[in-house]
Design a protein around this motif. Structure first.
Motif, PDB file in Angstrom:
ATOM      1  N   LYS A  65       0.814  -1.210   0.000  1.00 34.38           N
ATOM      2  CA  LYS A  65       0.000   0.000   0.000  1.00 34.38           C
ATOM      3  C   LYS A  65       0.857   1.272   0.000  1.00 34.38           C
ATOM      4  O   LYS A  65       0.662   2.152  -0.838  1.00 34.38           O
ATOM      5  CB  LYS A  65      -0.916  -0.018   1.227  1.00 34.38           C
ATOM      6  CG  LYS A  65      -1.834   1.182   1.332  1.00 34.38           C
ATOM      7  CD  LYS A  65      -2.728   1.092   2.539  1.00 34.38           C
ATOM      8  CE  LYS A  65      -1.884   1.303   3.779  1.00 34.38           C
ATOM      9  NZ  LYS A  65      -2.570   1.655   4.968  1.00 34.38           N
ATOM     10  N   ASP A  66       1.803   1.382   0.915  1.00 33.41           N
ATOM     11  CA  ASP A  66       2.543   2.623   1.125  1.00 33.41           C
ATOM     12  C   ASP A  66       3.674   2.838   0.129  1.00 33.41           C
ATOM     13  O   ASP A  66       4.124   3.971  -0.059  1.00 33.41           O
ATOM     14  CB  ASP A  66       3.103   2.672   2.548  1.00 33.41           C
ATOM     15  CG  ASP A  66       1.998   2.573   3.581  1.00 33.41           C
ATOM     16  OD1 ASP A  66       0.946   3.200   3.375  1.00 33.41           O
ATOM     17  OD2 ASP A  66       2.186   1.865   4.579  1.00 33.41           O
ATOM     18  N   ASN A  67       4.129   1.783  -0.495  1.00 30.94           N
ATOM     19  CA  ASN A  67       5.258   1.921  -1.416  1.00 30.94           C
ATOM     20  C   ASN A  67       4.860   2.588  -2.738  1.00 30.94           C
ATOM     21  O   ASN A  67       5.708   2.936  -3.531  1.00 30.94           O
ATOM     22  CB  ASN A  67       5.921   0.564  -1.668  1.00 30.94           C
ATOM     23  CG  ASN A  67       7.355   0.714  -2.094  1.00 30.94           C
ATOM     24  OD1 ASN A  67       8.071   1.579  -1.599  1.00 30.94           O
ATOM     25  ND2 ASN A  67       7.790  -0.111  -3.019  1.00 30.94           N
ATOM     26  N   ARG A  68       3.564   2.787  -2.946  1.00 33.17           N
ATOM     27  CA  ARG A  68       3.122   3.507  -4.148  1.00 33.17           C
ATOM     28  C   ARG A  68       3.510   4.987  -4.057  1.00 33.17           C
ATOM     29  O   ARG A  68       3.768   5.629  -5.061  1.00 33.17           O
ATOM     30  CB  ARG A  68       1.603   3.395  -4.314  1.00 33.17           C
ATOM     31  CG  ARG A  68       1.151   2.001  -4.638  1.00 33.17           C
ATOM     32  CD  ARG A  68      -0.345   1.982  -4.941  1.00 33.17           C
ATOM     33  NE  ARG A  68      -0.817   0.633  -5.061  1.00 33.17           N
ATOM     34  CZ  ARG A  68      -0.691  -0.124  -6.148  1.00 33.17           C
ATOM     35  NH1 ARG A  68      -0.082   0.356  -7.181  1.00 33.17           N
ATOM     36  NH2 ARG A  68      -1.158  -1.344  -6.172  1.00 33.17           N
ATOM     37  N   PRO A 114       5.846   6.516  -1.185  1.00 30.74           N
ATOM     38  CA  PRO A 114       6.521   6.475   0.115  1.00 30.74           C
ATOM     39  C   PRO A 114       6.854   7.855   0.677  1.00 30.74           C
ATOM     40  O   PRO A 114       6.881   8.025   1.891  1.00 30.74           O
ATOM     41  CB  PRO A 114       7.793   5.671  -0.159  1.00 30.74           C
ATOM     42  CG  PRO A 114       8.013   5.782  -1.625  1.00 30.74           C
ATOM     43  CD  PRO A 114       6.660   5.911  -2.237  1.00 30.74           C
ATOM     44  N   ARG A 115       7.082   8.840  -0.176  1.00 28.98           N
ATOM     45  CA  ARG A 115       7.403  10.180   0.340  1.00 28.98           C
ATOM     46  C   ARG A 115       6.197  10.803   1.031  1.00 28.98           C
ATOM     47  O   ARG A 115       6.338  11.473   2.053  1.00 28.98           O
ATOM     48  CB  ARG A 115       7.931  11.074  -0.774  1.00 28.98           C
ATOM     49  CG  ARG A 115       9.295  10.607  -1.221  1.00 28.98           C
ATOM     50  CD  ARG A 115       9.836  11.440  -2.343  1.00 28.98           C
ATOM     51  NE  ARG A 115      11.026  10.794  -2.866  1.00 28.98           N
ATOM     52  CZ  ARG A 115      12.182  11.398  -3.003  1.00 28.98           C
ATOM     53  NH1 ARG A 115      12.322  12.662  -2.684  1.00 28.98           N
ATOM     54  NH2 ARG A 115      13.217  10.748  -3.486  1.00 28.98           N
ATOM     55  N   ARG A 116       5.021  10.605   0.469  1.00 31.54           N
ATOM     56  CA  ARG A 116       3.828  11.120   1.138  1.00 31.54           C
ATOM     57  C   ARG A 116       3.624  10.391   2.457  1.00 31.54           C
ATOM     58  O   ARG A 116       3.283  11.000   3.463  1.00 31.54           O
ATOM     59  CB  ARG A 116       2.584  10.974   0.259  1.00 31.54           C
ATOM     60  CG  ARG A 116       1.395  11.612   0.969  1.00 31.54           C
ATOM     61  CD  ARG A 116       0.070  11.620   0.297  1.00 31.54           C
ATOM     62  NE  ARG A 116      -0.005  11.193  -1.068  1.00 31.54           N
ATOM     63  CZ  ARG A 116      -1.138  10.857  -1.645  1.00 31.54           C
ATOM     64  NH1 ARG A 116      -2.270  10.892  -0.966  1.00 31.54           N
ATOM     65  NH2 ARG A 116      -1.180  10.474  -2.887  1.00 31.54           N
ATOM     66  N   TRP A 117       3.808   9.071   2.446  1.00 33.27           N
ATOM     67  CA  TRP A 117       3.665   8.291   3.678  1.00 33.27           C
ATOM     68  C   TRP A 117       4.618   8.824   4.744  1.00 33.27           C
ATOM     69  O   TRP A 117       4.222   9.047   5.883  1.00 33.27           O
ATOM     70  CB  TRP A 117       3.935   6.811   3.401  1.00 33.27           C
ATOM     71  CG  TRP A 117       3.755   5.950   4.607  1.00 33.27           C
ATOM     72  CD1 TRP A 117       2.596   5.360   5.031  1.00 33.27           C
ATOM     73  CD2 TRP A 117       4.756   5.592   5.564  1.00 33.27           C
ATOM     74  NE1 TRP A 117       2.814   4.659   6.189  1.00 33.27           N
ATOM     75  CE2 TRP A 117       4.133   4.783   6.538  1.00 33.27           C
ATOM     76  CE3 TRP A 117       6.104   5.874   5.708  1.00 33.27           C
ATOM     77  CZ2 TRP A 117       4.815   4.266   7.629  1.00 33.27           C
ATOM     78  CZ3 TRP A 117       6.796   5.360   6.800  1.00 33.27           C
ATOM     79  CH2 TRP A 117       6.148   4.561   7.742  1.00 33.27           C
ATOM     80  N   LEU A 118       5.880   9.052   4.364  1.00 30.51           N
ATOM     81  CA  LEU A 118       6.861   9.562   5.325  1.00 30.51           C
ATOM     82  C   LEU A 118       6.501  10.966   5.801  1.00 30.51           C
ATOM     83  O   LEU A 118       6.674  11.291   6.971  1.00 30.51           O
ATOM     84  CB  LEU A 118       8.260   9.552   4.711  1.00 30.51           C
ATOM     85  CG  LEU A 118       8.947   8.191   4.701  1.00 30.51           C
ATOM     86  CD1 LEU A 118      10.172   8.211   3.799  1.00 30.51           C
ATOM     87  CD2 LEU A 118       9.326   7.756   6.111  1.00 30.51           C
ATOM     88  N   ALA A 119       5.993  11.802   4.909  1.00 31.65           N
ATOM     89  CA  ALA A 119       5.626  13.173   5.278  1.00 31.65           C
ATOM     90  C   ALA A 119       4.480  13.198   6.288  1.00 31.65           C
ATOM     91  O   ALA A 119       4.331  14.167   7.036  1.00 31.65           O
ATOM     92  CB  ALA A 119       5.243  13.959   4.029  1.00 31.65           C
ATOM     93  N   GLN A 120       3.673  12.155   6.329  1.00 26.02           N
ATOM     94  CA  GLN A 120       2.544  12.094   7.253  1.00 26.02           C
ATOM     95  C   GLN A 120       2.921  11.522   8.615  1.00 26.02           C
ATOM     96  O   GLN A 120       2.084  11.517   9.527  1.00 26.02           O
ATOM     97  CB  GLN A 120       1.423  11.248   6.643  1.00 26.02           C
ATOM     98  CG  GLN A 120       0.808  11.863   5.419  1.00 26.02           C
ATOM     99  CD  GLN A 120      -0.156  10.919   4.708  1.00 26.02           C
ATOM    100  OE1 GLN A 120      -0.225   9.730   5.007  1.00 26.02           O
ATOM    101  NE2 GLN A 120      -0.901  11.463   3.758  1.00 26.02           N
ATOM    102  N   GLN A 121       4.152  11.071   8.757  1.00 30.76           N
ATOM    103  CA  GLN A 121       4.561  10.460  10.017  1.00 30.76           C
ATOM    104  C   GLN A 121       4.816  11.524  11.079  1.00 30.76           C
ATOM    105  O   GLN A 121       5.106  12.682  10.779  1.00 30.76           O
ATOM    106  CB  GLN A 121       5.805   9.595   9.817  1.00 30.76           C
ATOM    107  CG  GLN A 121       5.604   8.450   8.854  1.00 30.76           C
ATOM    108  CD  GLN A 121       4.377   7.614   9.204  1.00 30.76           C
ATOM    109  OE1 GLN A 121       4.274   7.044  10.275  1.00 30.76           O
ATOM    110  NE2 GLN A 121       3.430   7.553   8.270  1.00 30.76           N
ATOM    111  N   THR A 122       4.713  11.113  12.338  1.00 31.69           N
ATOM    112  CA  THR A 122       4.977  11.996  13.468  1.00 31.69           C
ATOM    113  C   THR A 122       5.922  11.289  14.434  1.00 31.69           C
ATOM    114  O   THR A 122       6.227  10.108  14.275  1.00 31.69           O
ATOM    115  CB  THR A 122       3.667  12.361  14.190  1.00 31.69           C
ATOM    116  OG1 THR A 122       3.049  11.144  14.665  1.00 31.69           O
ATOM    117  CG2 THR A 122       2.707  13.103  13.276  1.00 31.69           C
ATOM    118  N   GLY A 123       6.358  12.005  15.431  1.00 31.67           N
ATOM    119  CA  GLY A 123       7.176  11.408  16.482  1.00 31.67           C
ATOM    120  C   GLY A 123       8.504  10.891  15.964  1.00 31.67           C
ATOM    121  O   GLY A 123       9.132  11.495  15.100  1.00 31.67           O
TER     122      GLY A 123
END
Length: 132
Positions: A36-39, A41-50
């Motif tokens: 799912k997230d590898n489509r 990955p930069r957006r996924w990483l940008a949404q991370q916190t902590g």
């Protein structure tokens, strides 16, 4: 036939190049889905916190410091710097970068900044090591 001799400093370049990849793996560990997230990955990483967001930021900073470190090591070699001090400074830089990543992920901003400054000073030392 000439065989290139990889110095400790050259091996440190390889280690420094691998550190950002380690940061990315850390940020994605246990939560990232290859399906799912590898489509995106930069957006996924940008949404991370902590700590995941801090691991991603450590990845970016690790890429940012690479050109100066690589250039400094190559320049020191080209100028005929003494090998042992060059190797020791390169090892110190890699050690400081690992500490920097630990401090970044561990949310210790003051220690992280001090370690970054020490790594920058080490890089300057490497850069001028061959200066006569």
């Amino acid at each position: 036939m000439h065989v290139a001799r990889f110095t400790v400093a050259y091996w440190c370049i390889l280690i420094a190049v691998l550190l950002p990849i380690g940061c990315a793996m850390l940020a994605k560990r246990g939560s990232f889905s290859m399906n799912k997230d590898n489509r995106d990955p930069r957006r996924w990483l940008a949404q991370q916190t902590g700590w995941r967001a801090r691991a991603n930021a450590a990845q970016a900073n690790s890429y940012e410091v690479l050109p100066f470190f690589i250039g400094a090591v190559i320049i020191a070699h080209q100028l005929g710097a003494s090998q042992t001090p060059l190797d020791m400074l390169a090892l110190a830089f890699v050690f400081l970068r690992v500490l920097y990543i630990v401090m970044y992920v561990g949310d210790m901003p003051m220690a992280r900044s001090m370690i970054w400054a020490a790594g920058f000073a080490v890089n300057i030392g490497i850069f001028f090591l061959g200066y006569h």
